[in-house]
Enzyme design. Structure first.
Site, PDB file in Angstrom:
ATOM      1  N   HIS A 150      12.498  -2.940  28.534  1.00 19.64           N
ATOM      2  CA  HIS A 150      12.809  -3.750  29.731  1.00 19.64           C
ATOM      3  C   HIS A 150      13.237  -5.178  29.339  1.00 19.64           C
ATOM      4  CE1 HIS A 150      11.941  -4.004  34.323  1.00 19.64           C
ATOM      5  NE2 HIS A 150      12.989  -4.740  33.982  1.00 19.64           N
ATOM      6  N   ARG A 200      15.779   0.396  37.681  1.00 20.86           N
ATOM      7  CA  ARG A 200      14.320   0.466  37.723  1.00 20.86           C
ATOM      8  C   ARG A 200      13.925   1.887  37.352  1.00 20.86           C
ATOM      9  NH1 ARG A 200      14.180  -4.285  37.458  1.00 20.86           N
ATOM     10  NH2 ARG A 200      13.477  -5.789  39.023  1.00 20.86           N
ATOM     11  N   GLU A 203       5.868   1.806  33.627  1.00 22.32           N
ATOM     12  CA  GLU A 203       5.816   0.816  32.540  1.00 22.32           C
ATOM     13  C   GLU A 203       4.418   0.224  32.422  1.00 22.32           C
ATOM     14  OE1 GLU A 203       8.944  -2.060  33.175  1.00 22.32           O
ATOM     15  OE2 GLU A 203      10.468  -0.494  33.264  1.00 22.32           O
TER      16      GLU A 203
HETATM   17  P1  NAD Z   1      23.270  -5.606  43.775  1.00 24.19           P
HETATM   18  O1  NAD Z   1      22.513  -5.717  45.055  1.00 24.19           O
HETATM   19  O2  NAD Z   1      24.405  -6.544  43.527  1.00 24.19           O
HETATM   20  O3  NAD Z   1      23.841  -4.108  43.601  1.00 24.19           O
HETATM   21  C1  NAD Z   1      23.155  -2.960  43.992  1.00 24.19           C
HETATM   22  C2  NAD Z   1      24.170  -1.967  44.550  1.00 24.19           C
HETATM   23  O4  NAD Z   1      23.495  -0.742  44.824  1.00 24.19           O
HETATM   24  C3  NAD Z   1      24.820  -2.432  45.870  1.00 24.19           C
HETATM   25  O5  NAD Z   1      26.228  -2.320  45.778  1.00 24.19           O
HETATM   26  C4  NAD Z   1      24.241  -1.489  46.913  1.00 24.19           C
HETATM   27  O6  NAD Z   1      25.123  -1.228  47.986  1.00 24.19           O
HETATM   28  C5  NAD Z   1      23.997  -0.234  46.061  1.00 24.19           C
HETATM   29  N1  NAD Z   1      23.043   0.687  46.652  1.00 24.19           N
HETATM   30  C6  NAD Z   1      21.920   0.411  47.382  1.00 24.19           C
HETATM   31  N2  NAD Z   1      21.316   1.563  47.739  1.00 24.19           N
HETATM   32  C7  NAD Z   1      22.062   2.574  47.207  1.00 24.19           C
HETATM   33  C8  NAD Z   1      21.956   3.994  47.234  1.00 24.19           C
HETATM   34  N3  NAD Z   1      20.956   4.603  47.872  1.00 24.19           N
HETATM   35  N4  NAD Z   1      22.900   4.719  46.598  1.00 24.19           N
HETATM   36  C9  NAD Z   1      23.927   4.100  45.957  1.00 24.19           C
HETATM   37  N5  NAD Z   1      24.093   2.763  45.923  1.00 24.19           N
HETATM   38  C10 NAD Z   1      23.164   2.017  46.533  1.00 24.19           C
HETATM   39  O7  NAD Z   1      22.184  -5.732  42.629  1.00 24.19           O
HETATM   40  P2  NAD Z   1      22.400  -6.128  41.089  1.00 24.19           P
HETATM   41  O8  NAD Z   1      22.254  -7.586  40.917  1.00 24.19           O
HETATM   42  O9  NAD Z   1      23.621  -5.434  40.581  1.00 24.19           O
HETATM   43  O10 NAD Z   1      21.084  -5.461  40.465  1.00 24.19           O
HETATM   44  C11 NAD Z   1      20.877  -4.051  40.560  1.00 24.19           C
HETATM   45  C12 NAD Z   1      19.461  -3.688  40.155  1.00 24.19           C
HETATM   46  O11 NAD Z   1      19.330  -3.846  38.759  1.00 24.19           O
HETATM   47  C13 NAD Z   1      18.368  -4.598  40.751  1.00 24.19           C
HETATM   48  O12 NAD Z   1      17.971  -4.175  42.040  1.00 24.19           O
HETATM   49  C14 NAD Z   1      17.251  -4.502  39.734  1.00 24.19           C
HETATM   50  O13 NAD Z   1      16.306  -3.533  40.140  1.00 24.19           O
HETATM   51  C15 NAD Z   1      17.951  -4.025  38.468  1.00 24.19           C
HETATM   52  N6  NAD Z   1      17.823  -5.015  37.383  1.00 24.19           N
HETATM   53  C16 NAD Z   1      17.219  -4.659  36.238  1.00 24.19           C
HETATM   54  C17 NAD Z   1      17.110  -5.580  35.190  1.00 24.19           C
HETATM   55  C18 NAD Z   1      16.451  -5.229  33.885  1.00 24.19           C
HETATM   56  O14 NAD Z   1      15.880  -6.111  33.264  1.00 24.19           O
HETATM   57  N7  NAD Z   1      16.543  -4.000  33.416  1.00 24.19           N
HETATM   58  C19 NAD Z   1      17.613  -6.866  35.346  1.00 24.19           C
HETATM   59  C20 NAD Z   1      18.247  -7.179  36.528  1.00 24.19           C
HETATM   60  C21 NAD Z   1      18.359  -6.251  37.547  1.00 24.19           C
END
Ligand code: NAD
Length: 322
Positions: A288, A241, A270
């Protein structure tokens, strides 16, 4: 039968599943994000039982007040930073998301950004289209290789660990990571080494890729001070994000070549970008679209529909976020 408000048209697959189950759908006809007034107006028009919303919709107490009959908000995204989950919890409203459906596609997009930035694909494309290319040159658009280099993952959840798998298995990269919790399955699969701080990852990685959720604790996780810890030859990739990175500070280090480059899919405000970002030749920018493949968007629509169907069948939806 329950009536659902859908804030923007999503793939037909999900809408058809809901209609087949007898749910009535009112789908916004606007080809764009509803303004706050439009959203509140639409939701208060009927006693909707549920809402299917998108990551571009800000859902908070005011939204819940507009439609007190709605007991479920099904987000068409894995991230749910657009929703005031604590407020929903207080009111007994269920929030669901779409995890897993987009993991591969987003990881592949992050890989594409890494390759585009390090092999200078976008710059080469711009040169070709400018009509000014003078032919092959030994010093032209020199980039960097991935083989044997170090990928630093921030947030080794679903997407971060999938990207690391591609980098390790496909490009023979070493993997290091920082996460608030260790992921031993991931370590075993990719040989990833855990570091207890973001700083250590930033200092050692040749490519840093961000995959944390947007939370109060991750806003500006990458700030001016931390950007300066990166190697001058390193690249920053963000498909998580926008607000996780201080975008104005990133523009500064890109302009001064304090780091080699960046690949971004998400932005702090955005659809705007920070002043100067689009002039940075060393930044590869996508709008995005990291999850934007036909099968993945269908998969997300299916998951959002399954969450709503389970809820109205009196079952626990498979993807509750609270
Ligand atoms: P997920 O929950 O599987 O993984 C997130 C990881 O981040 C977890 O392992 C968690 O422990 C870790 N985390 C949380 N807080 C943290 C911190 N302060 N420091 C370090 N690590 C931390 O999620 P995911 O399915 O892998 O998705 C990750 C993110 O990607 C989503 O939250 C979303 O915002 C973003 N995303 C973006 C798009 C896009 O279109 N660009 C699409 C999908 C997801």
């Amino acid at each position: 039968m329950p009536t659902i408000y859908v804030t923007r048209k999503i793939p037909d697959l999900g809408l058809a599943m809901l209609r087949e189950k007898g749910l009535t759908l009112d789908v916004s006809t606007k080809d764009g994000v509803l303004t706050k007034e439009e959203m509140l107006g639409a939701l208060s028009a009927k006693p909707y039982d549920g809402v299917l919303c998108l990551l571009t919709d800000m859902i908070n107490g005011e939204t819940f007040d507009a439609v007190p009959s709605a007991k479920i908000f099904a987000n068409y995204a894995v991230g749910f930073n657009n929703i005031d989950v604590a407020e929903a919890k207080k009111r007994g409203i269920t929030i669901t998301n779409t995890p897993g459906a987009l993991t591969n596609t987003v990881a592949e997009h992050a890989m594409a950004l890494i390759l585009s930035a390090t092999a200078r694909i976008a710059e080469g494309d711009r040169l070709m289209r400018s009509g000014t290319w003078g032919g092959w040159g030994p010093m032209q658009l020199l980039g960097s290789d991935l083989n044997g280099k170090t990928l630093g993952v921030l947030g080794a959840g679903r997407i971060g660990s999938r990207l690391a798998y591609h980098c390790q298995k496909g490009f023979d990269m070493n993997v290091i990571y920082y996460d608030v919790k260790r992921n031993e399955v991931f370590e075993k699969e990719t040989g990833a080494q855990f570091f207890a701080s973001v700083e250590e990852v930033l200092r050692q990685a040749d490519v840093v890729s961000i995959h944390v959720p947007l939370l109060d604790s991750t806003k500006h996780l990458i700030n001016a001070e931390r950007l300066k810890m990166m190697k001058p030859t390193a690249y920053l990739i963000n498909t998580s994000r926008g607000p996780v990175v201080d975008e104005a500070a990133l523009v500064e280090v890109l302009k001064s070549h304090t780091i080699a480059g960046a690949g971004l899919d998400v932005y702090e405000n955005e659809p705007k970008t920070a002043p100067g970002l689009t002039e940075c030749e060393n930044a590869v920018l996508t709008p995005h679209i990291a999850s934007a493949s036909v099968p993945t968007r269908d998969g997300m629509a299916k998951l959002a529909a399954e969450n709503l169907i389970a809820f109205f069948d009196g079952k626990t939806p498979p993807n509750i976020v609270q």
